[in-house]
Design an enzyme around this catalytic site. Sequence first.
Site, mmCIF file in Angstrom:
data_model
loop_
_atom_site.group_PDB
_atom_site.id
_atom_site.type_symbol
_atom_site.label_atom_id
_atom_site.label_comp_id
_atom_site.label_asym_id
_atom_site.label_seq_id
_atom_site.Cartn_x
_atom_site.Cartn_y
_atom_site.Cartn_z
ATOM 1 N N LYS A 1 -73.440 -203.924 44.086
ATOM 2 C CA LYS A 1 -74.900 -203.881 44.165
ATOM 3 C C LYS A 1 -75.447 -203.219 42.890
ATOM 4 O O LYS A 1 -74.817 -202.311 42.353
ATOM 5 C CB LYS A 1 -75.350 -203.133 45.424
ATOM 6 C CG LYS A 1 -74.562 -201.888 45.743
ATOM 7 C CD LYS A 1 -74.936 -201.343 47.112
ATOM 8 C CE LYS A 1 -74.093 -200.119 47.442
ATOM 9 N NZ LYS A 1 -74.332 -199.561 48.733
ATOM 10 N N SER B 1 -79.534 -193.576 51.003
ATOM 11 C CA SER B 1 -80.158 -193.649 49.680
ATOM 12 C C SER B 1 -81.192 -194.767 49.642
ATOM 13 O O SER B 1 -82.265 -194.611 49.050
ATOM 14 C CB SER B 1 -79.099 -193.902 48.611
ATOM 15 O OG SER B 1 -78.179 -192.850 48.587
ATOM 16 N N HIS C 1 -75.416 -186.368 51.575
ATOM 17 C CA HIS C 1 -74.243 -186.314 50.688
ATOM 18 C C HIS C 1 -73.891 -184.860 50.366
ATOM 19 O O HIS C 1 -72.722 -184.482 50.383
ATOM 20 C CB HIS C 1 -74.538 -187.022 49.348
ATOM 21 C CG HIS C 1 -74.748 -188.504 49.426
ATOM 22 N ND1 HIS C 1 -75.834 -189.120 48.852
ATOM 23 C CD2 HIS C 1 -74.012 -189.494 49.984
ATOM 24 C CE1 HIS C 1 -75.758 -190.427 49.045
ATOM 25 N NE2 HIS C 1 -74.662 -190.684 49.746
ATOM 26 N N ARG D 1 -71.916 -191.774 59.500
ATOM 27 C CA ARG D 1 -73.186 -191.495 60.165
ATOM 28 C C ARG D 1 -73.167 -192.146 61.541
ATOM 29 O O ARG D 1 -72.772 -191.547 62.513
ATOM 30 C CB ARG D 1 -74.351 -192.020 59.326
ATOM 31 C CG ARG D 1 -74.555 -191.249 58.040
ATOM 32 C CD ARG D 1 -75.476 -191.952 57.088
ATOM 33 N NE ARG D 1 -74.961 -193.279 56.778
ATOM 34 C CZ ARG D 1 -75.474 -194.108 55.891
ATOM 35 N NH1 ARG D 1 -76.550 -193.776 55.238
ATOM 36 N NH2 ARG D 1 -74.926 -195.285 55.654
HETATM 37 O O1 PNS Z 1 -71.670 -195.163 48.484
HETATM 38 P P1 PNS Z 1 -70.978 -196.474 48.708
HETATM 39 O O2 PNS Z 1 -71.700 -197.574 47.957
HETATM 40 O O3 PNS Z 1 -70.806 -196.803 50.163
HETATM 41 O O4 PNS Z 1 -69.497 -196.332 48.055
HETATM 42 C C1 PNS Z 1 -68.622 -197.423 48.046
HETATM 43 C C2 PNS Z 1 -67.354 -197.131 47.217
HETATM 44 C C3 PNS Z 1 -67.725 -196.671 45.817
HETATM 45 C C4 PNS Z 1 -66.563 -196.036 47.890
HETATM 46 C C5 PNS Z 1 -66.507 -198.432 47.173
HETATM 47 O O5 PNS Z 1 -67.316 -199.485 46.747
HETATM 48 C C6 PNS Z 1 -65.285 -198.335 46.272
HETATM 49 O O6 PNS Z 1 -64.362 -197.611 46.547
HETATM 50 N N1 PNS Z 1 -65.296 -199.090 45.154
HETATM 51 C C7 PNS Z 1 -64.241 -199.073 44.166
HETATM 52 C C8 PNS Z 1 -63.480 -200.384 44.123
HETATM 53 C C9 PNS Z 1 -62.316 -200.360 45.083
HETATM 54 O O7 PNS Z 1 -61.450 -199.511 45.028
HETATM 55 N N2 PNS Z 1 -62.337 -201.323 46.026
HETATM 56 C C10 PNS Z 1 -61.343 -201.428 47.057
HETATM 57 C C11 PNS Z 1 -61.646 -200.432 48.161
HETATM 58 S S1 PNS Z 1 -61.761 -201.227 49.652
#
Ligand code: PNS
Length: 165
Positions: free
Chosen positions: A41, A128, A17, A90
């Site tokens: 999660k 992570s 990150h 990745r």
């Molecule tokens: O590190 P991660 O868990 O892969 O991040 C995921 C994240 C936070 C980018 C994603 O879950 C997110 O954007 N959540 C916010 C809710 C939202 O906007 N959902 C619609 C997007 S498809």
Amino acid sequence: MKIAVYPGSFDPVTNGHVDIIERAAKIFDLVHVAIIVNPEKTPHFDIDEREQMLKAAVRHVKKAKVDCFDGLLVDYAESKGACAIVRGLRAVSDFDYEFQMALTNLRMCPEIETVFIMTDYKYSYLSSSLVKQIAFLGGNVSGLVPSTVVSKLKKAAIDRNRGGK
Ligand code: PNS
């Protein structure tokens, strides 16, 4: 001023990150590193712990600002005046999920582009969840996560073995 948002769970932040944040800061004038408050999660580290670890990890990146967000990512990005959402890629296994998110966000907010930055090959296997697994099973995570995270994970592993979270 070109502003980007780099969102994620950061549970916890890894060196992969940090690499993406450093590289995004070379492209954009300001990068809001945004930790999601209510992911589906359940995170191991609470929002304050994740924020504290991230702030320490990117203190040297002057163009990065750590923040937390709740709700839709595009709403948060718009509120920050961002023109882009940065995501790290990745392996091919990331692609389906990222493709779906990028297109959904584009549909909701066509003004904001998702920009993918390829991970450095050094971190291409890193996640992570893997880092937590290694730490909780007594392995060494130095070099995989920033030093503040190493100590935090060691403490978390001890607490876990004593029957804590
Ligand atoms: O590190 P991660 O868990 O892969 O991040 C995921 C994240 C936070 C980018 C994603 O879950 C997110 O954007 N959540 C916010 C809710 C939202 O906007 N959902 C619609 C997007 S498809």
